[in-house]
Design a protein around this motif. Structure first.
Motif, PDB file in Angstrom:
ATOM      1  N   GLN A  33      -0.999   6.039   7.617  1.00  0.00           N
ATOM      2  CA  GLN A  33      -1.625   6.690   6.394  1.00  0.00           C
ATOM      3  C   GLN A  33      -2.876   6.135   6.302  1.00  0.00           C
ATOM      4  OE1 GLN A  33       1.926   5.792   3.844  1.00  0.00           O
ATOM      5  NE2 GLN A  33       2.459   8.220   3.692  1.00  0.00           N
ATOM      6  N   PHE A  91      -5.912  -9.182   6.848  1.00  0.00           N
ATOM      7  CA  PHE A  91      -5.563  -8.067   5.598  1.00  0.00           C
ATOM      8  C   PHE A  91      -4.323  -7.257   6.441  1.00  0.00           C
ATOM      9  CE2 PHE A  91      -5.174  -5.141   2.437  1.00  0.00           C
ATOM     10  CZ  PHE A  91      -5.671  -5.950   1.253  1.00  0.00           C
ATOM     11  N   VAL A 100       0.920  -1.215   0.013  1.00  0.00           N
ATOM     12  CA  VAL A 100       0.079  -0.156   0.096  1.00  0.00           C
ATOM     13  C   VAL A 100       0.886   1.365  -0.079  1.00  0.00           C
ATOM     14  CG1 VAL A 100      -1.487   1.151   1.459  1.00  0.00           C
ATOM     15  CG2 VAL A 100      -2.094  -0.981   1.209  1.00  0.00           C
ATOM     16  N   ASN A 101       0.588   2.111  -0.871  1.00  0.00           N
ATOM     17  CA  ASN A 101       1.416   3.470  -1.087  1.00  0.00           C
ATOM     18  C   ASN A 101       2.908   3.135  -0.903  1.00  0.00           C
ATOM     19  OD1 ASN A 101       1.274   6.107  -1.360  1.00  0.00           O
ATOM     20  ND2 ASN A 101       0.825   6.536   0.728  1.00  0.00           N
ATOM     21  N   VAL A 149      -5.362   4.402   3.676  1.00  0.00           N
ATOM     22  CA  VAL A 149      -5.306   3.655   2.399  1.00  0.00           C
ATOM     23  C   VAL A 149      -6.343   4.271   1.434  1.00  0.00           C
ATOM     24  CG1 VAL A 149      -5.612   1.349   1.446  1.00  0.00           C
ATOM     25  CG2 VAL A 149      -4.471   1.536   3.751  1.00  0.00           C
ATOM     26  N   VAL A 195      -3.107   2.549   7.476  1.00  0.00           N
ATOM     27  CA  VAL A 195      -1.905   1.625   7.600  1.00  0.00           C
ATOM     28  C   VAL A 195      -0.585   2.288   7.676  1.00  0.00           C
ATOM     29  CG1 VAL A 195      -0.320   0.029   6.376  1.00  0.00           C
ATOM     30  CG2 VAL A 195      -2.855  -0.409   6.368  1.00  0.00           C
ATOM     31  N   ASN A 196       0.235   2.047   8.784  1.00  0.00           N
ATOM     32  CA  ASN A 196       1.605   2.722   8.882  1.00  0.00           C
ATOM     33  C   ASN A 196       1.292   4.252   8.839  1.00  0.00           C
ATOM     34  OD1 ASN A 196       4.168   2.413   9.070  1.00  0.00           O
ATOM     35  ND2 ASN A 196       4.623   2.002   6.905  1.00  0.00           N
ATOM     36  N   GLN A 245       4.707   0.786   0.325  1.00  0.00           N
ATOM     37  CA  GLN A 245       5.129   0.114   1.629  1.00  0.00           C
ATOM     38  C   GLN A 245       4.315  -1.188   1.735  1.00  0.00           C
ATOM     39  OE1 GLN A 245       4.277   3.155   4.416  1.00  0.00           O
ATOM     40  NE2 GLN A 245       6.448   3.664   4.345  1.00  0.00           N
ATOM     41  N   VAL A 255       2.703  -3.955   3.886  1.00  0.00           N
ATOM     42  CA  VAL A 255       1.782  -3.798   5.036  1.00  0.00           C
ATOM     43  C   VAL A 255       2.121  -4.837   6.085  1.00  0.00           C
ATOM     44  CG1 VAL A 255      -0.659  -3.950   5.992  1.00  0.00           C
ATOM     45  CG2 VAL A 255      -0.282  -2.908   3.564  1.00  0.00           C
TER      46      VAL A 255
END
Lengths: 328, 328
Positions: free
Chosen positions: B159, B264, A156-157, B161, B156-157, A159, A161
């Motif tokens: 940010q 996920f 995602v983006n 999604v 996620v992280n 990176q 996950v």
């Protein structure tokens, strides 16, 4: 020119499998400059495993010009935790099955303190596709590994996950068949995608169809209990209707699962990896068709369905090495 | 001190709903300093809508010290595309139902070129929780909005999604009941989570149970066709067994869905948002229980199940404003 400013052109990749541990020294284009391997088993402690690794690894490092040429190392390993660089309770590794092994740190200490990263093999495959494979330039994609199990690496983006605990990306274990009729999974639950769409799942579907129907099939010439997904693929190529139906069933379930995954992260591509992709259109066509039939309208017709761009034999080593390029 | 170095202490949030468009001027702690609103409908073109907005917005901007005090603006809107700052074919907006409206750019031009970001309301809710709410300090969590529909904002992280096309995070439309027995969804497909677990879905479950059984229930005193999720919640609070069973069914399905979501992105928390969360433990308890019963072992006992920490009335404006802090 300052010696310290010399660029480090290589990373080390370690594909740590249940049987073999394969090392590759890889450049930024994904060319493997040197390779070596040991058996993963036969070592009773993590220390003796790492000792055995270093014995074969140091000579190949010298071949490419020494440790000064190595930027970092990446490890793809079962039950690998990216955040801690540990292997945690890996059932198939005799020296790690009942403990937490700080493998990244152990290798780093033996390699002059270079950064060492570690993740599971499916996440490593995703990194490999992004750095060297068909996902170059993509920021949002999902790699699905079809092997003995079904694994996944989600990007995602730009990176991977990893989730809050380092264990995200277990798409083989989303529930596809709810309730009592779901197949029992190795994870202890029922109805997981993996029980239907792994190589083992394909063989299971074949056995069920052969035992529960009297339909004719080339597969009846084989010992039912030892049928493999490759047998099914070979029969399907010969035009066997039952075998084709098994791949249709498998692909349909994968396509429906991907439709749910799109609702999650709307990837640009789904990339399939592993032995079962050798079945080609036999599996890819029903995946695409089921996806387009089931995905929500805003996502329809947008995602690509690709087969891994990494060479089969070295794919896992390349994936592992790709982790190295991301490390600071 | 250089005038230009003065910090800009506020962002503007716009909660663009089907009925009302509510503006808030918000500081970094989530305190709303000024607010205003217009009706969303009654405008035939995007231009006339933005004109009407500016008429009420400029005076409140002056109240807080003028445009120099405003860092950015965030918009939460149906069918909002974060990447383009556009609203795309929003069925409930008369001035945007058949076109792509570059709303972020239009507001930026009217506000001296400040950055303006736009996303859908569920993503805005996720930003709001991260900046001002119960997800402060979390990097991996999922907000699930339970309203007329079921929406989601996935982080996620650290940010949100958005996916490759800006439309990721549609967890209301994962398939929970496959095949012919799945309920028909507004999206044109069947068996979506939203058809069971939205407020509308709860009312639908109530109608089905009342019509298909002769079990006694306080709900039988109401007009079956106009029963709402609130009616069901009130009956359950009074001890009505059928009503309790409806919430058990709803929560169980949400918990099973969250178990798939864990596979996920392995979030630290699931955060529920919207009117239906007023049912409290009636809905939260079966969610938690079904989650723990169905989630894969590595994730068990790890995730928190929380209700939104944002005040109901202003939550949507706060969420929208939170986008503003992230903009460069």
């Amino acid at each position: 020119m300052n010696e310290q400013m010399t660029q480090k052109p290589y990373v080390i990749g370690l594909d740590l499998g249940g049987t073999n541990s394969v090392f590759g020294i890889v450049d930024a284009r994904g060319d493997i400059k040197a390779t070596t391997a040991i058996k993963t088993g036969g070592h009773t402690t993590p220390e003796s495993y790492v000792d055995a690794c270093m014995e074969v690894l140091l000579p190949v490092i010298e071949q490419v010009g020494g440790l000064d040429k190595i930027k970092a190392m990446g490890i793809g390993a079962p039950n690998g935790n990216y955040y801690n660089g540990t292997i945690e309770f890996a059932p198939n590794l005799p020296w790690a099955h009942d403990t937490v092994v700080p493998l990244a740190q152990m290798f780093s200490e033996r390699l002059g303190g270079i950064p060492v990263g570690l993740t599971n093999d499916a996440n490593a495959a995703a990194m490999g596709e992004m750095v060297y494979g068909v996902a170059r330039g993509m920021k949002d994609f999902i790699v699905i590994t079809l092997g003995t199990g079904v694994g996944s690496g989600i990007v995602v983006n730009g990176q991977v996950v990893y989730g809050h605990d380092g264990f995200a990306g277990e798409l083989g274990h989303v529930t596809m068949v709810r309730g009592a009729e779901g197949r029992l999974c190795g994870c202890g639950r029922t109805g997981c995608l993996e029980t239907y769409c792994s190589a083992t799942g394909v063989a299971r579907t074949a056995r069920e169809l052969l035992q529960n129907t009297d339909r004719p099939s080339l597969l009846r010439e084989l010992d039912t209990e030892s049928i493999t997904s490759l047998d099914v693929s070979i029969a399907a190529e010969k035009g066997d209707e039952l075998a084709k139906e098994i791949y249709d069933f498998t692909g349909k379930m994968l396509g429906e699962a991907c439709a749910d995954f799109a609702a999650f992260s709307s990837p640009e591509a789904f990339i399939f990896f592993g032995g079962m992709t050798k079945a080609g259109e036999l599996i890819m066509k029903p995946i695409r068709e089921a996806y387009e039939a089931h995905v929500m309208k805003p996502f329809r017709g947008k995602a690509q369905f690709l087969v891994s761009g990494l060479d089969g034999a070295s794919a896992a080593v390349l994936g592992a090495s790709a982790i190295g390029w991301e490390l600071k």
